[in-house]
Design a protein around this motif. Sequence first.
Motif, short mmCIF file in Angstrom:
data_model
loop_
_atom_site.label_atom_id
_atom_site.label_comp_id
_atom_site.label_asym_id
_atom_site.label_seq_id
_atom_site.Cartn_x
_atom_site.Cartn_y
_atom_site.Cartn_z
N ARG B 103 0.85 -1.21 0.00
CA ARG B 103 0.00 0.00 0.00
C ARG B 103 0.87 1.25 0.00
O ARG B 103 2.02 1.20 0.46
N ASP B 104 0.32 2.33 -0.50
CA ASP B 104 1.02 3.61 -0.38
C ASP B 104 0.89 4.07 1.06
O ASP B 104 -0.21 4.18 1.58
N MET B 105 2.01 4.30 1.68
CA MET B 105 1.94 4.67 3.09
C MET B 105 3.13 5.58 3.42
O MET B 105 4.25 5.34 2.94
N LYS B 106 2.88 6.60 4.19
CA LYS B 106 3.96 7.51 4.54
C LYS B 106 4.90 6.83 5.54
O LYS B 106 4.44 6.16 6.48
N LYS B 107 6.19 7.05 5.32
CA LYS B 107 7.20 6.44 6.19
C LYS B 107 6.98 6.88 7.65
O LYS B 107 7.14 6.10 8.59
N GLU B 108 6.57 8.15 7.79
CA GLU B 108 6.39 8.70 9.15
C GLU B 108 5.30 7.93 9.91
O GLU B 108 5.41 7.70 11.11
N GLU B 109 4.26 7.54 9.17
CA GLU B 109 3.16 6.81 9.81
C GLU B 109 3.65 5.45 10.33
O GLU B 109 3.30 5.02 11.43
N ILE B 110 4.48 4.79 9.52
CA ILE B 110 5.04 3.50 9.93
C ILE B 110 5.93 3.69 11.16
O ILE B 110 5.85 2.94 12.14
N GLU B 111 6.76 4.73 11.09
CA GLU B 111 7.69 4.98 12.21
C GLU B 111 6.94 5.26 13.50
O GLU B 111 7.30 4.75 14.57
N GLU B 112 5.90 6.07 13.40
CA GLU B 112 5.11 6.40 14.60
C GLU B 112 4.48 5.14 15.19
O GLU B 112 4.42 4.96 16.41
N THR B 113 4.01 4.27 14.31
CA THR B 113 3.36 3.03 14.77
C THR B 113 4.37 2.12 15.45
O THR B 113 4.07 1.49 16.47
N LEU B 114 5.58 2.04 14.88
CA LEU B 114 6.61 1.21 15.52
C LEU B 114 6.94 1.74 16.91
O LEU B 114 7.11 0.97 17.86
N LYS B 115 6.99 3.06 17.02
CA LYS B 115 7.27 3.65 18.34
C LYS B 115 6.17 3.28 19.33
O LYS B 115 6.44 3.02 20.50
N LEU B 116 4.93 3.27 18.84
CA LEU B 116 3.79 2.95 19.70
C LEU B 116 3.92 1.54 20.31
O LEU B 116 3.47 1.28 21.42
N VAL B 117 4.54 0.63 19.56
CA VAL B 117 4.70 -0.74 20.08
C VAL B 117 6.11 -0.97 20.66
O VAL B 117 6.58 -2.10 20.78
N ASN B 118 6.76 0.12 20.99
CA ASN B 118 8.08 0.08 21.63
C ASN B 118 9.18 -0.52 20.76
O ASN B 118 10.08 -1.21 21.25
#
Lengths: 319, 238
Positions: B103-118
């Motif tokens: 899917r087209d997805m912003k890198k920032e969104e992925i990074e923020e989500t990874l941070k959310l799961v530590n």
Amino acid sequence: MDIVKGYEKEFEELVEIYEKNTNDKSLRSPGVATIIVSGNKVVGLNSVKGMHIKSKERADGLVMIDVEIEDNTIIPIPVHLCTGFLKKRGEQILKFNYIIGSNVKVKFKSHCILTKVEKLHHYMESDMYIGKNSFVTYEDEHFHDEGGGVFVETITRMKIDEGSFFSSKFYETKTRVGRINVVMDIELLKDAKADLESKIYGREDDIIDIKEVLRLNGENSSGIAKSTVFATDRTNAHVVNEAYGNAPYARGHIECNEIVKGNSVEVSTLPLLKVMNDKAELTHEASVGRINQVQLETLMAKGLTEEEAAEFIVNGLLS
Amino acid sequence: MLELRDIKYSKGDNEIIKGINMKFEEGNVYCIIGNNGVGKSTIGYIIMGLSDYRPSQGNIFLDGKDITELSLTERAKSGISLLWQEPARFDGITVENYLKLNRDMKKEEIEETLKLVNLEPSRYMRRYVDKKLSGGERKKVELASCILLKPKYVIMDEPDSGIDIMSLDMIVKVINHFKKMGSAVIVITHRKEIAINCGYSYLICAGKVFLDGESKKIVSYYEKTCDNCGHVNYLEEE
């Protein structure tokens, strides 16, 4: 770069095909060591400090290339070996002899461009000796014609001396295979390490044979040989992985994954482990079958169709 | 609303789920609690529509529409998602590509989500989702994947299994994140610390809903009764 007179056009054509397939523009760079072979002729050569390349073409069509790298040489930019065939039919026979000194660090990138042929037998035999405490990587990527008329045989014998590391990646995933026979036979001395990986995508009536042999002759030597084949349509694939633990604390692991798609595929794998020293340890993993159902369902549970999920998994395996 | 009406499921001659009824509304957190082997995960797989988990009786409704015959892919596209108890591994696929999933997805969104799961993005984006990831790391990547799917209904099968005790707070944070997004969260667990944070619980025993109601009450009953229960769970699956 020394381009042989009268072969400028062939040189340009091969470089263009390579650049188109890889997006790599470094072949013409003067700082890059390069060997370019077209048919039965070395058409371009470029060496760098500490590296010596000699080539000889015999009347019977055999091309012999000797590559020697002096002790303590670090070559920061990959050495390119580009072999191509621009005629419609024929035979290309190459014999490489590598002598790599001690404390050397070098990366070879080999590309085999056989995209314009109808029927070709490409035979490449290589002998390589790696001196002590060296670090050598070899990546071999093939681009074949989609008609399936290419028959590639690549036979490599190696000896890796004490404390050295060698890694090899053989990929034929982007274009049609035709017929391929890959043999890698590696002897490892004390504390030497090897990491071999082959990935091949079979389509239509491709024939794939892979044989990887690890001879762990030195104390504390270790090696991994891993083959992945994605066989579709009427592909016939046979993989043999062998490991011999002949010295104390030698460790070897062989792994073969053959993923099949379709009912007309024929695949097999044969692991052979032989231990000649009670302190050696060898392991193997093998799987032959369709794409893992749990992996498929994991991706389908995220909204991919079965086809999309399979493609996603295979792209990962063959990347 | 997602609704299970009189669902039964058998494997061979063995009836594993014996006529259950459940309702899940968006924006709420539910718990399916019970001892090992009672059929909790099976309920999750039936809702998701995994190939070996077609109900032998009963229907599943999503916003009033019968989805019992919908495929796994179709259910996922309808907004149902599953956090696997033991997620599969994938050779050659990076965490970034696994989370993007074509899917087209912003890198920032992925990074923020990874941070959310530590998970620190710079350390994990380029790693492969293969067996070199620890069980806990793999589970966290799967959590991130579920979050990025933005599901309407998310089934979390034993979300804490394989995850260190220090990350329990993160699981609760993720559950609340889903709730804030308006998702219905269905948590399958036998851990009191997780269950207590849910609004409504279903206590499962031997393939049936034994008790349901406000989570605190159900968890308290479960603790007092089920831990020492001599009842034999004759379901050996899961």
